[in-house]
Design a protein around this motif. Structure first.
Motif, short mmCIF file in Angstrom:
data_model
loop_
_atom_site.label_atom_id
_atom_site.label_comp_id
_atom_site.label_asym_id
_atom_site.label_seq_id
_atom_site.Cartn_x
_atom_site.Cartn_y
_atom_site.Cartn_z
N SER A 1 0.92 -1.24 0.06
CA SER A 1 0.19 -0.04 0.24
C SER A 1 0.90 1.69 0.18
O SER A 1 1.28 1.20 0.82
CB SER A 1 -1.25 -0.12 1.06
OG SER A 1 -1.48 1.36 1.43
N ARG A 2 0.71 2.42 -1.22
CA ARG A 2 1.62 3.63 -0.96
C ARG A 2 1.83 4.28 -0.20
O ARG A 2 1.56 4.92 1.03
CB ARG A 2 1.25 4.20 -2.68
CG ARG A 2 2.17 5.37 -2.60
CD ARG A 2 1.87 5.52 -3.55
NE ARG A 2 2.33 7.09 -4.06
CZ ARG A 2 3.48 7.30 -5.10
NH1 ARG A 2 3.40 6.55 -6.24
NH2 ARG A 2 4.32 8.48 -4.96
N THR A 3 -0.05 4.82 0.44
CA THR A 3 -0.77 5.27 0.97
C THR A 3 -0.66 4.88 2.62
O THR A 3 0.38 5.66 3.35
CB THR A 3 -2.65 5.56 0.91
OG1 THR A 3 -2.39 5.73 -0.17
CG2 THR A 3 -2.93 6.10 2.09
N CYS A 4 -0.30 3.54 2.76
CA CYS A 4 0.30 3.08 4.11
C CYS A 4 1.70 3.00 4.21
O CYS A 4 2.81 3.01 5.42
CB CYS A 4 -0.30 1.91 4.54
SG CYS A 4 -2.45 2.02 4.35
N ASN A 5 2.00 3.04 3.36
CA ASN A 5 3.85 2.92 3.05
C ASN A 5 3.60 1.26 4.34
O ASN A 5 4.86 1.63 5.26
CB ASN A 5 5.01 3.82 3.72
CG ASN A 5 5.79 3.45 3.19
OD1 ASN A 5 5.86 2.96 2.05
ND2 ASN A 5 6.96 3.69 3.84
N ALA A 6 3.33 0.11 3.17
CA ALA A 6 3.27 -0.63 4.46
C ALA A 6 3.27 -2.25 3.78
O ALA A 6 2.67 -1.66 2.18
CB ALA A 6 2.09 -1.39 5.86
N ALA A 7 3.83 -3.20 3.50
CA ALA A 7 2.95 -4.70 2.54
C ALA A 7 3.15 -5.70 3.54
O ALA A 7 3.00 -6.07 5.02
CB ALA A 7 4.79 -4.90 2.67
N TRP A 8 2.29 -7.14 3.18
CA TRP A 8 1.47 -7.89 3.91
C TRP A 8 1.32 -8.99 2.32
O TRP A 8 1.92 -9.22 1.80
CB TRP A 8 0.62 -7.73 4.93
CG TRP A 8 -0.61 -7.07 3.46
CD1 TRP A 8 -1.53 -8.27 3.08
CD2 TRP A 8 -0.60 -6.15 2.75
NE1 TRP A 8 -2.26 -7.19 1.92
CE2 TRP A 8 -2.30 -5.55 1.96
CE3 TRP A 8 -0.55 -4.71 3.36
CZ2 TRP A 8 -2.57 -5.06 1.43
CZ3 TRP A 8 -1.30 -3.41 2.60
CH2 TRP A 8 -2.04 -3.94 2.08
N ALA A 9 1.71 -10.61 3.05
CA ALA A 9 1.65 -11.38 2.29
C ALA A 9 0.32 -11.51 1.90
O ALA A 9 -0.79 -11.17 3.46
CB ALA A 9 2.10 -12.76 3.04
N ARG A 10 0.00 -11.97 0.88
CA ARG A 10 -1.43 -12.85 0.67
C ARG A 10 -1.37 -14.61 0.55
O ARG A 10 -0.77 -14.31 -0.90
CB ARG A 10 -2.57 -11.81 -0.37
CG ARG A 10 -3.92 -12.73 -0.74
CD ARG A 10 -4.65 -11.36 -1.36
NE ARG A 10 -4.09 -11.49 -2.71
CZ ARG A 10 -4.30 -10.51 -3.73
NH1 ARG A 10 -4.95 -10.13 -3.87
NH2 ARG A 10 -3.98 -10.55 -4.86
N VAL A 11 -2.13 -15.32 0.88
CA VAL A 11 -2.02 -16.85 0.47
C VAL A 11 -2.94 -16.66 -0.18
O VAL A 11 -4.55 -17.28 0.49
CB VAL A 11 -1.95 -17.27 1.21
CG1 VAL A 11 -2.17 -17.76 2.50
CG2 VAL A 11 -1.16 -18.56 0.63
#
Length: 152
Positions: free
Chosen positions: A69-79
């Motif tokens: 997310s550019r707005t949040c500047n965060a990353a996560w994994a989706r499985v």
């Protein structure tokens, strides 16, 4: 006084006060940014709204996506389990999002998730801040390597 300047000013004031005047689009509020997103749910925080997939890796009917997310500047994994390869009892997937200050460095921060996979399902890890390098991977329930994304 009948000045053309006063007439123009009055017309501009009327247009500015008009309910039909166009306004800038509202930016969706998010619940966190940067390291404030660490270990938080991407969808609950509103970070999923502008998410893009940086990379994906698949194996054995399971795909892990590295989301950002550019707005949040965060990353996560989706499985995403798309097949029926995991229908046996006790079959599950462990998956992680990692972050490191060096491209080839050891993980300095991580967020984990696991889900019981039976048929089609989608699960997410918590987020980590996207300040350095991030990547995602999964293992199947038998401790075997599934797939890993590139580092971004």
């Amino acid at each position: 006084m009948n000045s053309p300047f006063l007439a123009a000013a009055a017309a501009m004031a009327f247009i500015a006060a008009s309910p039909h005047a166009s306004a800038a689009p509202a930016v969706a509020a998010v619940g966190c940014t940067n390291s404030g997103c660490n270990n938080k749910d991407p969808n609950a925080m509103g970070c999923g709204a502008d998410a893009t997939t940086l990379d994906s890796a698949s194996n054995q009917g399971v795909t892990v996506d590295l989301r950002y997310s550019r707005t949040c500047n965060a990353a996560w994994a989706r499985v995403r389990a798309t097949g029926t390869d995991h229908d046996e009892p006790n079959q599950y997937v462990n998956f992680w999002t990692y972050g490191s200050s060096a491209k080839n460095g050891n993980p300095e921060i991580q967020a984990a998730g696991d889900c019981c996979v039976s048929g089609a399902t989608t699960q997410y890890t918590a987020m980590i801040s996207y300040t350095n390098w991030v990547w995602a991977r999964f293992y199947n329930g038998q401790g075997q390597f599934g797939a890993i994304t590139g580092r971004h």
